[in-house]
Design an enzyme around this catalytic site. Structure first.
Site, PDB file in Angstrom:
ATOM      1  N   HIS A 156     -16.964   1.762  19.421  1.00 45.82           N
ATOM      2  CA  HIS A 156     -15.866   0.778  19.089  1.00 45.82           C
ATOM      3  C   HIS A 156     -15.604   1.054  17.564  1.00 45.82           C
ATOM      4  CE1 HIS A 156     -15.374  -0.721  23.207  1.00 45.82           C
ATOM      5  NE2 HIS A 156     -16.767  -0.738  23.107  1.00 45.82           N
ATOM      6  N   SER A 277      -7.574  14.754  -7.643  1.00 47.92           N
ATOM      7  CA  SER A 277      -6.201  14.389  -7.652  1.00 47.92           C
ATOM      8  C   SER A 277      -5.721  14.616  -9.092  1.00 47.92           C
ATOM      9  CB  SER A 277      -6.319  12.729  -7.198  1.00 47.92           C
ATOM     10  OG  SER A 277      -4.935  12.171  -8.066  1.00 47.92           O
ATOM     11  N   LYS A 283     -10.975  10.482  -8.367  1.00 50.03           N
ATOM     12  CA  LYS A 283     -10.784  10.799  -6.915  1.00 50.03           C
ATOM     13  C   LYS A 283     -11.740  12.145  -6.861  1.00 50.03           C
ATOM     14  CE  LYS A 283      -7.584   8.889  -4.206  1.00 50.03           C
ATOM     15  NZ  LYS A 283      -7.638   8.994  -2.903  1.00 50.03           N
ATOM     16  N   GLU A 290     -10.581  17.173   5.863  1.00 50.92           N
ATOM     17  CA  GLU A 290      -9.146  16.847   6.375  1.00 50.92           C
ATOM     18  C   GLU A 290      -8.299  17.974   6.770  1.00 50.92           C
ATOM     19  OE1 GLU A 290      -7.569  14.781   3.103  1.00 50.92           O
ATOM     20  OE2 GLU A 290      -8.911  13.396   2.988  1.00 50.92           O
TER      21      GLU A 290
END
Ligand code: ARG
Length: 459
Positions: A156, A277, A283, A290
Site C-alpha cells: 500500500h 527545467s 531541477k 516518465e
C-alpha cells in the site's frame, strides 16, 4: 502509380483512393523479408520444374541486386509503387525482363504479405529478446552487489517489512524473465509458413510447401490456406507480450521516479539520463523514466486497435488487415527503444544505500519481527500482534523507533521482553533470518542469484 492489377480496369484510380489504399509508406520496412520470401519461392518453383534453373538464377540475381541497392541507398523505395511487393516485382522486371514476370507464379499478395509479416515479427522477436536479456544482465549485476543493502519493502506504498535492494530488483528480474518466456512461446507457435496458400485456396501448381517452409526456417507449412492468409493471432500475441513488457517497465519507472524524488532519495539518476527545467534551475528531472511510463499507452493502444480491427473480419483476406502493420511496427520500435534506454538508465543509476537503510529503520518495518519474538517465547501470535501494536503507538507518541524504546517500556507492556529483543529486531536479524526459498535473506538470495546467472548463461 505502378499497379500490379491494371488489366481489368478502364479508368485510372482516383489519386486520393490510391493514396488511401497504398501501403508502401510503411510496408517498405520489410523489404528484406519480402525479398527473402521471394527467393525461397522461386527456389522452390525451380525445384518443382515450374521455373527453369536459368529463370531461377536470373530472378535470384535480380532480387539480390535490388536488396543490396536498397541497403546501400542506391535504389529508393518511392510512393510511385502501391506496396513493397509491387516495388520489388516492378524493379525485378526492369532489371531482368521477362523472367521477372514469372516471380509471382503460384503466389498471391495475400500469402506473400502474410509471410512477410511473419518473417518480420519473428526477426523482431529475436531483437526484442536480446534487449530484455541485456536488461536482465544489468539487473543481475545490481542484485549481486546488493544482497546486504537493506531497504523498506512496501505494501500500500507504506513501509511494511525490511527487504534488500537485491530482493526488490530480483522481483523485476522475474517479471522480465517471464517476458522472455512469453516471446519464446509466441515464436514457437507462429513458426508455420503461409506461403503457397495463394489468395485463399492454395494453387493448382505442384508447389512443395514443406520445402519453402524449410528454406525459410519454419517448422512446417500452415495447414489451412484460408487461415494462412487471415491469421493475425500472432500479431495480437506479440502486442500482448509487448504490452506486458511495457507494463513492467512502467511500474519500474514509477518506482524509480519515486525513489529519485527529494522525499525518498533512494537513487540518483545519472546526469546523462536526466534533463533540466527551462525555468527552475534546481531541477533534474527523471524524463526517461516518465517517457517509458508514458509510452506504455501507445503500445496498449496498438493491442486494442488490432483486436478491434480483427473482430469483425469474415474469412479470408480483407484489406482491413493492412492496418496490422503501422501499429505493430510502432509498438516494436517503441519497446526496443524503451528497453535500451531503460537498461542504460538503471545501469548508471546510483543507489543511496544509507538512505534506504535509514528509511527501513524508521518505518516500524521490524514490528512483525518484534511480534515473532514474543511468539518464540510462547505468546500466541494474535496477542503478540496486539502487544506490538501498543508499542508502536507509544513509539509514535515519543517520535522514536522500536530500536530506541527503552527495555523498561517494553517490559511495562509485556514482561516477556528481555534485552535480546534489540538483537531480534535489528535490521540485520530481520532480513538475514528470512531464509525460505524466494525470501530476501542473503543466503537464499545468493542461491537464487546463482540460478539466475546459470539461466542467463544458458538462454
Ligand atoms: N498491402 C496489403 C496488406 O498489407 C498486401 C496484400 C494485398 N492483397 C490484396 N488482395 N489487395 O494487407
Amino acid at each position: 502509380m505502378a499497379q500490379l492489377w491494371g488489366g481489368r480496369f478502364t479508368k485510372e484510380t482516383d489519386q486520393l483512393v490510391y493514396n488511401f489504399n497504398a501501403s508502401i509508406s510503411f510496408d517498405q520496412k520489410f523489404y528484406e523479408q519480402d525479398i527473402r520470401g521471394s527467393k525461397a519461392h522461386v527456389t522452390m518453383l525451380a525445384k518443382q520444374g515450374i521455373l527453369t534453373e536459368e529463370e531461377k538464377d536470373q530472378i535470384l540475381t535480380g532480387l539480390e541486386g535490388i536488396l543490396s541497392d536498397v541497403k546501400e541507398g542506391k535504389l529508393a523505395i518511392t510512393s510511385q509503387y502501391e506496396d513493397i511487393h509491387s516495388f520489388v516485382e516492378a524493379n525485378l522486371i526492369d532489371r531482368i525482363g521477362d523472367a521477372g514476370k514469372k516471380l509471382h507464379t503460384g503466389r498471391s499478395r495475400n500469402d506473400q504479405v502474410a509471410l512477410d509479416m511473419k518473417l518480420y515479427v519473428r526477426d523482431e522477436i529475436g531483437e526484442i529478446d536480446e534487449e530484455v536479456k541485456k536488461l536482465l544482465g544489468s539487473l543481475l549485476k545490481i542484485m549481486e552487489e546488493n544482497v546486504h543493502t537493506y531497504m523498506p519493502g512496501f505494501t500500500h506504498l507504506q513501509k511494511a517489512q525490511p527487504v534488500t535492494l537485491a530482493h526488490h530488483i530480483g522481483a523485476y528480474f522475474e517479471m522480465f524473465r517471464r517476458d522472455r518466456g512469453r516471446l519464446a512461446d509466441i515464436k514457437k507457435r507462429m513458426n508455420t509458413c503461409p506461403l503457397g496458400a495463394g489468395a485463399l485456396a492454395g494453387t493448382t501448381y505442384p508447389l512443395d510447401r514443406a520445402y519453402t517452409a524449410e528454406l525459410l526456417g519454419f517448422d512446417e507449412p500452415t495447414k489451412n490456406s484460408m487461415d494462412s492468409v487471415s491469421d493475425r493471432d500472432y500479431v495480437i500475441e506479440l502486442l500482448s507480450a509487448l504490452s506486458t513488457i511495457m507494463m513492467h517497465l512502467s511500474r519500474f519507472s514509477e518506482e524509480i521516479i519515486l525513489w529519485n524524488s527529494n522525499e525518498y532519495r533512494f537513487v540518483e539518476i545519472d546526469d546523462a539520463y536526466s534533463t533540466g527545467s527551462s525555468i527552475m534551475p534546481q531541477k533534474k528531472n527523471p524524463d526517461i523514466a516518465e517517457l517509458v511510463r508514458g509510452k506504455t499507452g501507445r503500445v496498449y493502444g496498438a493491442l486494442l486497435s488490432i483486436l478491434t480491427t480483427m473482430k469483425g473480419i469474415p474469412l479470408a483476406y480483407n484489406k482491413d488487415m493492412q492496418e496490422d502493420k503501422e501499429l505493430t511496427f510502432d509498438a516494436i520500435d517503441t519497446v526496443k527503444g524503451c528497453l535500451a534506454l531503460f537498461t542504460g538508465m538503471v545501469s548508471t543509476m546510483e543507489f543511496r544505500k544509507e538512505n534506504m537503510e535509514k528509511s527501513a529503520k524508521n518505518g516500524f518495518t521490524n514490528a512483525t519481527d518484534a511480534a515473532d519474538y514474543l511468539v518464540n517465547h510462547g505468546v500466541p501470535f494474535r496477542d503478540a500482534h496486539g502487544i506490538v501494536g501498543q508499542l508502536v503507538l507509544l513509539c509514535i507518541e515519543k517520535g522514536i523507533s522500536l530500536d530506541e524504546l527503552p527495555l523498561e517500556e517494553y517490559q511495562k507492556i509485556s514482561p516477556v521482553f528481555e534485552k535480546d529483543i534489540y538483537e531480534a529486531i535489528s535490521m540485520q536479524t530481520c532480513v538475514e533470518k528470512r531464509i525460505t526459498y524466494g525470501a530476501p535473506g542473503p543466503q537464499m538470495m545468493e542461491k537464487v542469484i546463482q540460478e539466475e546467472r546459470e539461466y542467463l548463461e544458458k538462454n
